[in-house]
Design an enzyme around this catalytic site. Structure first.
Site, mmCIF file in Angstrom:
data_model
loop_
_atom_site.group_PDB
_atom_site.id
_atom_site.type_symbol
_atom_site.label_atom_id
_atom_site.label_comp_id
_atom_site.label_asym_id
_atom_site.label_seq_id
_atom_site.Cartn_x
_atom_site.Cartn_y
_atom_site.Cartn_z
ATOM 1 N N SER A 34 0.869 -1.180 0.000
ATOM 2 C CA SER A 34 0.000 0.000 0.000
ATOM 3 C C SER A 34 0.905 1.229 0.000
ATOM 4 C CB SER A 34 -0.859 0.018 1.264
ATOM 5 O OG SER A 34 -1.678 -1.108 1.287
ATOM 6 N N THR A 80 1.409 3.945 1.360
ATOM 7 C CA THR A 80 1.135 4.858 2.482
ATOM 8 C C THR A 80 2.421 5.236 3.204
ATOM 9 O OG1 THR A 80 0.726 2.922 3.865
ATOM 10 C CG2 THR A 80 -1.209 3.964 2.890
ATOM 11 N N SER A 132 8.084 -0.734 11.018
ATOM 12 C CA SER A 132 6.844 -0.055 10.662
ATOM 13 C C SER A 132 7.194 1.091 9.725
ATOM 14 C CB SER A 132 6.137 0.452 11.918
ATOM 15 O OG SER A 132 6.201 1.839 11.996
ATOM 16 N N LYS A 133 6.173 1.552 9.026
ATOM 17 C CA LYS A 133 6.420 2.623 8.056
ATOM 18 C C LYS A 133 6.882 3.897 8.748
ATOM 19 C CE LYS A 133 3.808 0.908 4.210
ATOM 20 N NZ LYS A 133 2.567 0.733 3.531
ATOM 21 N N ARG A 134 6.715 3.916 10.068
ATOM 22 C CA ARG A 134 7.132 5.118 10.798
ATOM 23 C C ARG A 134 8.632 5.104 11.106
ATOM 24 N NH1 ARG A 134 2.237 3.747 12.328
ATOM 25 N NH2 ARG A 134 3.023 2.279 13.859
#
Ligand code: GLU
Length: 290
Positions: free
Chosen positions: A19, A21, A260-262
């Site tokens: 995704s 994001t 994580s994407k963070r």
């Protein structure tokens, strides 16, 4: 009991389905290499799919970066790439099919109402994805549903899990790691098939896309294992061919946490900017020779 792994000896078709994001990190690279390797045999195909139904969180900038990062890793994929946002009519058609069979109902609840109902009841069955929806809108009369829809009240569409399971009967699916698995989608309750703001959901679009694209082996992280029970059920209800699945372990950071994407520091872009080579990333993830 219906067949499992219906593609038999057909060449393996896999996909990597991110995704857009955020930027890809080492966990994504692992998933992409894993899918690619699984499709290396004769006639094998590796697809990339952009899962961009969440228009509020998806960005073209991240989508562009996905292709840049995959190319940097040395991966090649088939064109054209399927973008979910361009196929909303496919999901709508599947929803209509389920609606006509009385397996879907509109849900007008807000998150707050659901939380309130669960608190009032004292306890709610807890599924693998959190508390199970307590069925508030499933109990609305036909007339009440029609009235609220007519008035334009925002609503999601939920699967009537009880009715769906009764319709489908006993189901199984095959995971390459865990073998034959008895489907128990009921533990997830009346899952959302179309959100209030998007005319589909993760469960519906991923299931439909894999079938429409002829994916024979769905590879993905084991965090999505429980979702597969629902996907197996949806395939049955929609009369679609059943692939095999391979849920793989998740790559962890030095502290044993999932990426994580963070975590900006482990994005592939950050590693590349810090001078890491794609080959060393490949090796670190255990795909050096493939
Ligand atoms: N789009 C999902 C994700 O980025 C993966 C979908 C799947 O493999 O089922 O986590």
């Amino acid at each position: 009991m219906t067949a499992i792994g219906e593609y038999g000896d057909a060449p393996v078709v896999t996909r990597f389905a991110p995704s857009p994001t955020g930027y890809l990190h080492l966990g994504h690279a692992y998933a992409a290499f894993f899918a690619r390797r699984a499709a290396l045999g004769p006639g094998g195909r590796f697809l990339v799919r952009i899962e961009d139904i969440d228009s509020g969180r998806c960005r073209t900038q991240f989508e562009d970066a996905i292709f840049g990062d995959l190319a940097w890793l040395g991966l090649r994929w088939e064109e054209p790439v399927r973008r979910q946002s361009a196929h909303l009519e496919d999901y709508e058609k599947a929803l209509r099919q389920l609606e006509e069979e009385g397996l879907v109902y509109p849900c007008f609840c807000t998150r707050k109402e659901i939380a309130g109902e669960i608190a009032r009841a004292g306890a709610a069955p807890h599924g693998p994805e959190g508390p199970v929806y307590p069925g508030i809108c499933r109990r609305l009369s036909r007339a009440e549903r029609a009235r609220r829809v007519r008035e334009g009240t925002a609503h999601a569409l939920r699967l009537d899990m009880g009715a769906a399971v009764r319709r489908a009967g006993r189901l199984q699916w095959r995971d390459r790691e865990r073998g034959v698995v008895e489907a128990r989608p009921e533990t997830l309750g009346d899952v959302v098939l179309a959100r209030k703001e998007v005319p589909t959901s993760y469960h519906l679009s991923v299931t439909l896309d894999d079938a429409l694209q002829g994916v024979t082996l769905v590879t993905r992280g084991e965090d999505l294992f429980e979702s597969t029970h629902v996907h197996r059920l949806l395939l049955e209800l929609l009369g679609l061919p059943v692939p095999e699945w391979h849920h793989h372990h998740l790559v962890m950071d030095a502290e044993g946490r999932r990426f994580s994407k963070r975590d900006e520091s482990v994005t592939l872009r950050a590693l590349r900017a810090a001078g890491r080579s794609a080959e060393s990333v490949r090796e670190e993830l255990g795909f050096g020779a493939s």
